[in-house]
Design a protein around this motif. Structure first.
Motif, PDB file in Angstrom:
ATOM      1  N   UNK A 199      10.695  47.562  -3.282  1.00 37.47           N
ATOM      2  CA  UNK A 199       9.663  46.769  -2.960  1.00 37.47           C
ATOM      3  C   UNK A 199      10.552  45.285  -2.558  1.00 37.47           C
ATOM      4  N   UNK A 200      11.596  45.069  -3.579  1.00 42.89           N
ATOM      5  CA  UNK A 200      12.591  44.199  -3.359  1.00 42.89           C
ATOM      6  C   UNK A 200      13.406  44.423  -1.991  1.00 42.89           C
ATOM      7  N   UNK A 201      13.654  45.510  -1.559  1.00 39.02           N
ATOM      8  CA  UNK A 201      14.428  45.787  -0.195  1.00 39.02           C
ATOM      9  C   UNK A 201      13.276  45.567   0.976  1.00 39.02           C
ATOM     10  N   UNK A 202      12.232  45.815   0.668  1.00 34.68           N
ATOM     11  CA  UNK A 202      11.262  45.334   1.859  1.00 34.68           C
ATOM     12  C   UNK A 202      11.027  43.869   1.924  1.00 34.68           C
ATOM     13  N   UNK A 203      10.998  42.987   0.774  1.00 34.95           N
ATOM     14  CA  UNK A 203      10.783  41.659   0.641  1.00 34.95           C
ATOM     15  C   UNK A 203      12.257  40.865   1.443  1.00 34.95           C
ATOM     16  N   UNK A 204      13.424  41.501   1.064  1.00 34.80           N
ATOM     17  CA  UNK A 204      14.526  40.924   1.602  1.00 34.80           C
ATOM     18  C   UNK A 204      14.592  41.126   3.251  1.00 34.80           C
ATOM     19  N   UNK A 205      13.942  42.368   3.618  1.00 32.63           N
ATOM     20  CA  UNK A 205      14.036  42.536   5.050  1.00 32.63           C
ATOM     21  C   UNK A 205      13.101  41.441   6.044  1.00 32.63           C
ATOM     22  N   UNK A 206      12.184  41.248   5.163  1.00 31.91           N
ATOM     23  CA  UNK A 206      11.137  39.882   5.618  1.00 31.91           C
ATOM     24  C   UNK A 206      10.742  40.480   7.008  1.00 31.91           C
ATOM     25  N   UNK A 207      10.025  41.366   7.197  1.00 35.12           N
ATOM     26  CA  UNK A 207       9.699  41.878   8.399  1.00 35.12           C
ATOM     27  C   UNK A 207       7.884  41.458   8.408  1.00 35.12           C
ATOM     28  N   UNK A 208       7.524  41.062   9.665  1.00 33.35           N
ATOM     29  CA  UNK A 208       6.247  40.344   9.774  1.00 33.35           C
ATOM     30  C   UNK A 208       5.028  41.382   9.528  1.00 33.35           C
ATOM     31  N   UNK A 209       5.446  42.970   9.744  1.00 29.83           N
ATOM     32  CA  UNK A 209       4.468  43.784   9.479  1.00 29.83           C
ATOM     33  C   UNK A 209       4.847  44.637   8.258  1.00 29.83           C
ATOM     34  N   UNK A 210       3.657  44.929   7.242  1.00 32.48           N
ATOM     35  CA  UNK A 210       4.200  45.761   6.327  1.00 32.48           C
ATOM     36  C   UNK A 210       3.242  46.874   6.041  1.00 32.48           C
ATOM     37  N   UNK A 211       3.863  48.055   5.700  1.00 33.20           N
ATOM     38  CA  UNK A 211       3.312  49.323   5.483  1.00 33.20           C
ATOM     39  C   UNK A 211       3.663  49.419   4.162  1.00 33.20           C
ATOM     40  N   UNK A 212       2.543  49.875   3.310  1.00 33.68           N
ATOM     41  CA  UNK A 212       2.746  50.384   1.904  1.00 33.68           C
ATOM     42  C   UNK A 212       1.938  51.655   2.073  1.00 33.68           C
ATOM     43  N   UNK A 213       2.923  53.082   1.951  1.00 29.27           N
ATOM     44  CA  UNK A 213       2.375  54.335   2.027  1.00 29.27           C
ATOM     45  C   UNK A 213       2.309  54.879   0.713  1.00 29.27           C
ATOM     46  N   UNK A 214       0.997  54.584  -0.185  1.00 30.40           N
ATOM     47  CA  UNK A 214       0.878  55.093  -1.481  1.00 30.40           C
ATOM     48  C   UNK A 214       1.853  54.599  -2.423  1.00 30.40           C
ATOM     49  N   UNK A 215       2.376  53.233  -2.283  1.00 31.31           N
ATOM     50  CA  UNK A 215       3.358  52.815  -3.124  1.00 31.31           C
ATOM     51  C   UNK A 215       3.359  52.786  -4.486  1.00 31.31           C
ATOM     52  N   UNK A 216       2.240  53.054  -5.092  1.00 29.18           N
ATOM     53  CA  UNK A 216       2.196  52.920  -6.617  1.00 29.18           C
ATOM     54  C   UNK A 216       1.413  54.400  -6.976  1.00 29.18           C
ATOM     55  N   UNK A 217       1.167  55.412  -6.206  1.00 29.93           N
ATOM     56  CA  UNK A 217       0.401  56.576  -6.522  1.00 29.93           C
ATOM     57  C   UNK A 217       1.121  57.355  -7.629  1.00 29.93           C
ATOM     58  N   UNK A 218       2.413  57.280  -7.519  1.00 28.26           N
ATOM     59  CA  UNK A 218       3.190  58.141  -8.488  1.00 28.26           C
ATOM     60  C   UNK A 218       3.490  57.483  -9.768  1.00 28.26           C
ATOM     61  N   UNK A 219       2.891  56.281 -10.087  1.00 28.48           N
ATOM     62  CA  UNK A 219       3.366  55.476 -11.341  1.00 28.48           C
ATOM     63  C   UNK A 219       2.297  55.635 -12.273  1.00 28.48           C
ATOM     64  N   UNK A 220       2.738  55.368 -13.596  1.00 31.02           N
ATOM     65  CA  UNK A 220       1.753  55.125 -14.737  1.00 31.02           C
ATOM     66  C   UNK A 220       1.109  53.817 -14.536  1.00 31.02           C
ATOM     67  N   UNK A 221       0.150  53.561 -15.345  1.00 33.55           N
ATOM     68  CA  UNK A 221      -0.481  52.224 -15.443  1.00 33.55           C
ATOM     69  C   UNK A 221       0.334  51.142 -15.554  1.00 33.55           C
ATOM     70  N   UNK A 222       1.153  51.108 -16.613  1.00 36.20           N
ATOM     71  CA  UNK A 222       1.852  49.942 -16.785  1.00 36.20           C
ATOM     72  C   UNK A 222       2.992  49.609 -15.604  1.00 36.20           C
ATOM     73  N   UNK A 223       3.380  50.740 -15.104  1.00 38.43           N
ATOM     74  CA  UNK A 223       4.500  50.508 -14.066  1.00 38.43           C
ATOM     75  C   UNK A 223       3.812  50.181 -12.861  1.00 38.43           C
ATOM     76  N   UNK A 224       2.460  50.516 -12.632  1.00 39.98           N
ATOM     77  CA  UNK A 224       2.073  50.184 -11.533  1.00 39.98           C
ATOM     78  C   UNK A 224       1.555  48.664 -11.359  1.00 39.98           C
ATOM     79  N   UNK A 225       1.292  48.219 -12.538  1.00 33.95           N
ATOM     80  CA  UNK A 225       1.049  46.797 -12.687  1.00 33.95           C
ATOM     81  C   UNK A 225       2.167  46.087 -12.490  1.00 33.95           C
ATOM     82  N   UNK A 226       3.389  46.439 -12.858  1.00 42.94           N
ATOM     83  CA  UNK A 226       4.576  45.642 -12.385  1.00 42.94           C
ATOM     84  C   UNK A 226       4.766  45.845 -11.087  1.00 42.94           C
ATOM     85  N   UNK A 227       4.828  47.085 -10.441  1.00 37.09           N
ATOM     86  CA  UNK A 227       5.177  47.115  -9.134  1.00 37.09           C
ATOM     87  C   UNK A 227       4.085  46.361  -8.220  1.00 37.09           C
TER      88      UNK A 227
END
Length: 608
Positions: free
Chosen positions: A505-533
């Motif tokens: 996520x930090x890598x995408x933030x630094x790129x600062x592109x105007x269009x964002x694609x989130x391809x199941x970015x939290x699907x593999x995480x537990x609940x606590x990690x998902x909240x943080x991400x």
């Protein structure tokens, strides 16, 4: 031979080194040829002294001077051949560098379709084998065989001067010997190709297993993987036996022919000497010259063997190099070359005022020649809008992302970004406008800083840290002993799943592109990690046009619109509230999630 000449043309930048090697080869051959003449002269001097024709003192001085001249010639040959060898070593290493860099450059710009049919380890194994075989042959030729060939040519001229039958027999040896060798080439190269195929597959699997070693161990597949690896390499034994038997049968014929010809050569020399046509010195001179000519012929088997390996390797190499790239990638490469030559860089393509940021216009798509997996996809996303894709596994969600990124081209219809058809946008400009966070964070083995700054390597330390803070990653990064300089291992294995995703996520933030694609970015995480991400993702989506593929429906409750897909077709488009009441896929998923019926919910399998 054409394959080897192609390598030389492909590496024409090495021409100064080629020239230096040729000069050293000529000088080495000249120094080597001087020795038989000197020894022949010494033989005549000794014979004259023994026969009483020359005073002993005069003969002694003469032979000592000749011995000194032999020493000087051999020292010169030694020094010059080693200088040529140094040039050969440098040349072969530079050739390896050129071939490797161009191969890597080609791979980086091949279309995604090509990689879909290849195994990563096989690509690497093919590179190593092909280039090693090519450079080994070139190094061998430059370090020794080139000077031997020049020596042989000189011997032909000298022997013709003394006795034309000797030159005639030598002229017969080479073409017949090469012809006998060529009879083995077709079969030999076919068998070599079969061996290379098995070795490449085994090497590719080896790389896969090493990269997935935890999976191998957890499923207790060590023996099975080893057995398959052994089977692949073991299958090359029978091929090698057939290949070697064929080669050595032919080698017996070649060497028997060679021995017969040189029997004729030595017979002529000895008989003509007995008849008085040659002096003892001339006999010694000619015998040594014939030996010098024989050496390249005797080593011809090894040379041709090495050459055939190089030819087989070059074919594999150029098979990849000849693969067509996407026309848009070719345009990027041409622009890059023009820029390197001093031409102006390609102008940036401006957005069309008022146009949707992303638009799919009646897009259909099929992988290779199969059936379409997308049918008439038609939707738009306006500036700042958040749109989610929802559907069953195989419904086409990830394919839509791949088309948006220009990894594939639609079979019909068009994909537009900032109002421009994507096939009219230079790929570097298209992808610069899109930031992606995948389900698999896909980190590299360097430091945390390098991974965050992957899209902007020149970013300052403060910019990297700021991106990490906004991605909710700065706190755990600073707990590492080396902070942002912490090496995270291959694919980030030293980090937890949540940590890897926050770095992505930090890598995408630094790129600062105007269009964002989130391809199941939290699907593999537990609940606590998902909240943080998710906190980092919320920060990332602020002010951006976002396309979201979500596993958990709670993560898309706040989007502006949802597009549901069924069997590669758009089923519904609407706000979360509208679709919740429509009775369609989204409403069914909400009902199943609310009821806690995990088995039926899993049957929808919306993750693909």
């Amino acid at each position: 031979m054409s394959s080897l000449l192609r390598i030389l043309r492909f590496t024409r930048d090495l021409s100064p080194l080629y020239t230096a090697i040729i000069i050293c080869s000529v000088l080495t051959a000249a120094a080597g040829l001087a020795v038989p003449f000197l020894i022949g002269h010494a033989t005549d001097t000794v014979a004259a002294a023994v026969g009483g024709e020359t005073p002993t003192g005069t003969a002694v001085r003469t032979v000592v001077l000749i011995a000194a001249a032999v020493l000087a010639a051999e020292l010169a040959s030694t020094v010059i051949s080693n200088v040529g060898g140094w040039f050969g070593d440098v040349m072969s290493n530079r050739m390896r560098t050129i071939l490797s860099v161009r191969y890597y450059d080609k791979l980086l710009h091949l279309p995604q379709r090509w990689f879909d049919g290849e195994i990563t380890g096989t690509i690497v194994a093919r590179l190593n084998r092909s280039i090693t075989e090519i450079t080994n042959f070139v190094k061998m030729m430059s370090n020794s065989f080139a000077s031997m060939l020049l020596t042989t040519a000189a011997v032909l001229v000298i022997s013709a001067w003394y006795a034309w039958p000797l030159a005639l027999l030598l002229l017969v040896v080479f073409p017949v010997y090469v012809w006998l060798t060529s009879l083995t080439s077709v079969k030999w190269q076919r068998l070599e190709g079969e061996k290379n195929q098995q070795v490449d597959i085994a090497s590719g699997r080896f790389a896969e297993v090493v990269g997935q070693i935890r999976v191998v161990k957890s499923f207790v597949r060590e023996r099975g993987e080893l057995a398959e690896f052994s089977r692949r390499f073991g299958s090359t034994d029978a091929t090698t036996r057939e290949q070697s038997s064929h080669w050595h049968r032919m080698d017996v014929l070649r060497r028997a022919f060679l021995n017969l010809v040189f029997f004729g050569i030595y017979t002529i020399i000895f008989v003509r000497t007995v008849q008085g046509a040659f002096s003892l010195g001339e006999m010694v001179l000619l015998v040594q010259l014939m030996s010098m000519a024989k050496a390249p012929v005797e080593s011809m088997s090894f040379v041709i063997d090495t050459a055939q390996r190089a030819i087989a390797g070059s074919r594999d190499y150029f098979r990849v190099m000849e693969t067509e790239v996407d026309p848009r990638i070719a345009a990027v490469l041409a622009a890059r070359d023009d820029e390197a030559d001093g031409a102006a860089a390609a102008p940036a393509v401006d957005p069309v005022p008022g146009a949707p940021v992303v638009a799919f216009r009646d897009v259909s798509f099929a992988y290779e020649d199969g059936e379409d997996v997308l049918h008439g996809i038609d939707f738009t996303i306006d500036r700042g809008e958040k749109v989610a894709l929802v559907g069953e596994s195989g419904g086409g969600k990830s394919t839509i992302v791949n088309l948006l990124l220009g990894l594939y081209e639609p079979r019909s219809g068009s994909v537009e970004v900032v109002g421009r058809p994507s096939d009219e946008l230079p790929l570097d400009q298209l992808r610069d406008r899109i930031g992606v966070v995948f389900q698999d964070a896909s980190l590299f083995s360097g430091t945390i800083r390098e991974n965050i700054a992957y899209g902007r390597p020149a970013a300052s330390e403060e910019e990297v840290a700021d991106a990490a803070r906004r991605a909710n990653a700065d706190a755990f990064v600073r707990r590492f002993p080396d902070g942002y300089a912490q090496v995270i291992g291959e694919r980030g294995l030293k980090l937890s799943g949540g940590q890897r995703q926050r770095i992505a996520v930090a890598r995408a933030i630094l790129k600062d592109a105007p269009v964002l694609v989130l391809d199941e970015a939290t699907s593999a995480l537990d609940t606590k990690s998902e909240i943080q991400v998710q906190k980092g993702l919320d920060e990332l989506m602020t002010g951006r046009t976002s396309l979201i593929i979500a596993h958990r429906l709670s993560t898309i409750a706040e989007v502006d619109r949802i597009i549901t897909l069924r069997d590669g077709r758009i089923d519904e488009i609407g706000s979360p509230a509208e679709l919740a009441a429509s009775g369609g896929i989204y409403a069914q998923l909400l009902a199943l999630q609310s009821s806690g019926d995990s088995r039926r919910l899993a049957s929808f399998d919306i993750t693909g």
